[in-house]
Design an enzyme around this catalytic site. Structure first.
Site, mmCIF file in Angstrom:
data_model
loop_
_atom_site.group_PDB
_atom_site.id
_atom_site.type_symbol
_atom_site.label_atom_id
_atom_site.label_comp_id
_atom_site.label_asym_id
_atom_site.label_seq_id
_atom_site.Cartn_x
_atom_site.Cartn_y
_atom_site.Cartn_z
ATOM 1 N N GLY A 115 0.819 -1.218 0.000
ATOM 2 C CA GLY A 115 0.000 0.000 0.000
ATOM 3 C C GLY A 115 0.843 1.253 0.000
ATOM 4 O O GLY A 115 0.630 2.150 0.811
ATOM 5 N N SER A 161 1.146 3.510 -2.500
ATOM 6 C CA SER A 161 0.773 4.491 -3.536
ATOM 7 C C SER A 161 0.193 5.782 -2.977
ATOM 8 O O SER A 161 0.090 6.776 -3.697
ATOM 9 C CB SER A 161 -0.247 3.862 -4.496
ATOM 10 O OG SER A 161 -1.319 3.285 -3.766
ATOM 11 N N ASP A 192 -3.062 -7.623 -5.117
ATOM 12 C CA ASP A 192 -4.131 -7.597 -4.110
ATOM 13 C C ASP A 192 -3.609 -8.300 -2.867
ATOM 14 O O ASP A 192 -3.516 -9.530 -2.825
ATOM 15 C CB ASP A 192 -5.388 -8.294 -4.651
ATOM 16 C CG ASP A 192 -6.528 -8.255 -3.633
ATOM 17 O OD1 ASP A 192 -6.331 -7.697 -2.527
ATOM 18 O OD2 ASP A 192 -7.608 -8.792 -3.941
ATOM 19 N N SER A 208 -3.560 0.122 14.625
ATOM 20 C CA SER A 208 -4.224 1.406 14.875
ATOM 21 C C SER A 208 -4.578 1.459 16.355
ATOM 22 O O SER A 208 -4.799 0.417 16.985
ATOM 23 C CB SER A 208 -5.510 1.480 14.040
ATOM 24 O OG SER A 208 -6.346 2.512 14.525
ATOM 25 N N TYR A 245 -12.981 -3.193 11.469
ATOM 26 C CA TYR A 245 -11.637 -2.579 11.426
ATOM 27 C C TYR A 245 -10.886 -2.843 12.738
ATOM 28 O O TYR A 245 -9.715 -3.235 12.735
ATOM 29 C CB TYR A 245 -11.803 -1.079 11.185
ATOM 30 C CG TYR A 245 -10.525 -0.303 10.999
ATOM 31 C CD1 TYR A 245 -9.814 -0.358 9.810
ATOM 32 C CD2 TYR A 245 -10.033 0.512 12.021
ATOM 33 C CE1 TYR A 245 -8.645 0.371 9.637
ATOM 34 C CE2 TYR A 245 -8.867 1.250 11.855
ATOM 35 C CZ TYR A 245 -8.182 1.178 10.659
ATOM 36 O OH TYR A 245 -7.019 1.905 10.496
ATOM 37 N N LYS A 292 -7.382 -4.898 13.290
ATOM 38 C CA LYS A 292 -6.189 -4.243 13.837
ATOM 39 C C LYS A 292 -5.747 -4.869 15.161
ATOM 40 O O LYS A 292 -4.554 -4.893 15.481
ATOM 41 C CB LYS A 292 -6.443 -2.737 14.003
ATOM 42 C CG LYS A 292 -6.670 -2.005 12.675
ATOM 43 C CD LYS A 292 -5.483 -2.150 11.745
ATOM 44 C CE LYS A 292 -5.597 -1.364 10.465
ATOM 45 N NZ LYS A 292 -4.452 -1.557 9.558
HETATM 46 P P1 NAP Z 1 -4.956 5.248 2.411
HETATM 47 O O1 NAP Z 1 -4.506 6.658 2.225
HETATM 48 O O2 NAP Z 1 -6.381 4.902 2.158
HETATM 49 O O3 NAP Z 1 -4.010 4.286 1.516
HETATM 50 C C1 NAP Z 1 -4.214 2.904 1.536
HETATM 51 C C2 NAP Z 1 -3.125 2.204 0.741
HETATM 52 O O4 NAP Z 1 -3.371 0.772 0.835
HETATM 53 C C3 NAP Z 1 -3.154 2.551 -0.730
HETATM 54 O O5 NAP Z 1 -1.830 2.530 -1.229
HETATM 55 C C4 NAP Z 1 -3.972 1.402 -1.343
HETATM 56 O O6 NAP Z 1 -3.704 1.145 -2.710
HETATM 57 C C5 NAP Z 1 -3.470 0.247 -0.489
HETATM 58 N N1 NAP Z 1 -4.384 -0.888 -0.501
HETATM 59 C C6 NAP Z 1 -5.659 -0.949 -0.062
HETATM 60 N N2 NAP Z 1 -6.151 -2.181 -0.263
HETATM 61 C C7 NAP Z 1 -5.176 -2.916 -0.848
HETATM 62 C C8 NAP Z 1 -5.073 -4.246 -1.314
HETATM 63 N N3 NAP Z 1 -6.087 -5.108 -1.224
HETATM 64 N N4 NAP Z 1 -3.889 -4.658 -1.850
HETATM 65 C C9 NAP Z 1 -2.845 -3.804 -1.962
HETATM 66 N N5 NAP Z 1 -2.881 -2.531 -1.542
HETATM 67 C C10 NAP Z 1 -4.036 -2.091 -1.000
HETATM 68 O O7 NAP Z 1 -4.663 4.726 3.893
HETATM 69 P P2 NAP Z 1 -3.715 5.338 5.040
HETATM 70 O O8 NAP Z 1 -4.501 6.292 5.823
HETATM 71 O O9 NAP Z 1 -2.414 5.749 4.455
HETATM 72 O O10 NAP Z 1 -3.515 4.029 5.961
HETATM 73 C C11 NAP Z 1 -2.397 3.162 5.813
HETATM 74 C C12 NAP Z 1 -2.442 2.140 6.934
HETATM 75 O O11 NAP Z 1 -2.394 2.816 8.193
HETATM 76 C C13 NAP Z 1 -3.710 1.288 6.952
HETATM 77 O O12 NAP Z 1 -3.409 -0.029 7.350
HETATM 78 C C14 NAP Z 1 -4.568 1.979 8.002
HETATM 79 O O13 NAP Z 1 -5.509 1.103 8.573
HETATM 80 C C15 NAP Z 1 -3.511 2.417 8.995
HETATM 81 N N6 NAP Z 1 -3.926 3.523 9.845
HETATM 82 C C16 NAP Z 1 -4.338 4.716 9.304
HETATM 83 C C17 NAP Z 1 -4.747 5.735 10.157
HETATM 84 C C18 NAP Z 1 -5.217 7.074 9.629
HETATM 85 O O14 NAP Z 1 -5.695 7.890 10.449
HETATM 86 N N7 NAP Z 1 -5.102 7.367 8.345
HETATM 87 C C19 NAP Z 1 -4.735 5.547 11.542
HETATM 88 C C20 NAP Z 1 -4.310 4.330 12.058
HETATM 89 C C21 NAP Z 1 -3.909 3.329 11.199
HETATM 90 P P3 NAP Z 1 -4.536 1.967 -3.879
HETATM 91 O O15 NAP Z 1 -4.017 3.368 -3.831
HETATM 92 O O16 NAP Z 1 -4.178 1.268 -5.138
HETATM 93 O O17 NAP Z 1 -5.979 1.857 -3.505
#
Ligand code: NAP
Length: 248
Positions: free
Chosen positions: A13, A15, A64, A143, A156, A160
């Site tokens: 992930g 990107s 995926d 998380s 979720y 986690k």
């Molecule tokens: P995001 O901006 O939505 O980005 C998600 C990334 O995961 C993207 O690169 C997406 O690829 C990739 N992805 C999703 N499903 C996938 C799959 N089946 N196979 C391969 N890649 C996949 O999310 P984020 O906020 O950066 O979060 C990143 C991580 O941190 C996650 O695990 C999230 O639960 C965790 N987290 C986030 C927060 C927050 O507040 N943002 C807080 C705690 C934990 P595409 O671009 O191709 O869709």
């Protein structure tokens, strides 16, 4: 000299959001980086092009993470390209929020498979080569919601929390082979994942965060650099909250 000079990292992930910040920090610290994405091929290509002036190798792979066989094939390709992987960061994740009474089986399965099964898939594919090298750092993105729970996020939170139990078990299984497995539990980070939250929800979160702001993705990436580097060679089986004091 970078903290990750000569190390090869695989980041799922990469990107967007936190994953993109990790890719950029890892390259800046000297690592060669393979990263995956599900569908954002234009964004992934732009990151590779942007970083291609660096001395490091940076390559993007569409995959995926929720799919077992697809992951085995992707990791085989990456190992062919990079030779070995020293650091695995299981970062890919999604939310599909709903109150339990309204949550569908599909919402449950999608989140569990993308967030938790993916961690099994990539760890399974890389553990044997890491054991052969007697070297590895696995970093799994949980998380604070996996620690506390959150109304409307049972799927979720379960995914986690599962990551934390999984990671502690891996730490105990393969610590003797010099493979470390740790968890990062971010609080609320400014990414597309939290952009969708309404102002009322955001204000409620802000009120409960001692630092009174959301995190930047780069602040999560900094902790990944630490855990992946030789600064953390005796840190194993731990969950680091990076949450501005929320989990206190
Ligand atoms: P995001 O901006 O939505 O980005 C998600 C990334 O995961 C993207 O690169 C997406 O690829 C990739 N992805 C999703 N499903 C996938 C799959 N089946 N196979 C391969 N890649 C996949 O999310 P984020 O906020 O950066 O979060 C990143 C991580 O941190 C996650 O695990 C999230 O639960 C965790 N987290 C986030 C927060 C927050 O507040 N943002 C807080 C705690 C934990 P595409 O671009 O191709 O869709």
């Amino acid at each position: 000299m970078g903290l990750l000079d000569g190390k090869n990292a695989l980041i799922t992930g990469g990107s967007r959001g936190i994953g993109e910040a990790i890719v950029r920090k890892f390259v800046a610290e000297g690592a060669n980086v393979a990263f995956t994405y599900r569908s954002s091929s234009a964004a992934a290509d732009a990151i590779v092009e942007d970083l291609s002036t660096a001395d490091n190798t940076v390559m993007a792979y569409q995959s995926d993470a929720a799919d077992f066989q697809n992951t085995q094939d992707t990791v085989a390709t990456i190992l062919g390209d990079f030779g070995s992987i020293d650091i695995l960061i299981n970062n890919a994740g999604i939310t599909q929020d709903n109150l339990m009474l309204r949550m569908s089986e599909e919402q449950w399965d999608n989140v569990i498979n993308t967030n938790l099964k993916s961690v099994f898939n990539f760890t399974k594919a890389l553990l044997r080569p890491m054991m052969k090298n007697r070297n590895g750092s696995i970093i799994n993105m949980s998380s604070v919601v996996g620690v506390f729970g959150n109304a409307g996020q049972a799927n979720y939170a379960a995914s986690k929390a599962g990551i934390i139990g999984f990671s502690k078990s891996i730490a105990k299984e393969v610590g003797s082979r010099n493979i470390r497995c740790n968890v990062i539990a971010p609080g609320f980070v400014e990414t597309e994942m939290t952009e969708v939250l309404d102002d009322k929800t955001k204000d409620a979160f802000l009120a409960s965060i001692p630092m009174k702001r959301l995190a930047q993705s780069s602040e999560i990436a900094d902790v990944c650099v630490f855990l992946g580097s030789d600064m953390a060679t005796y840190v194993n089986g731990q969950t680091l909250s990076v949450c501005g004091g929320l989990n206190t």
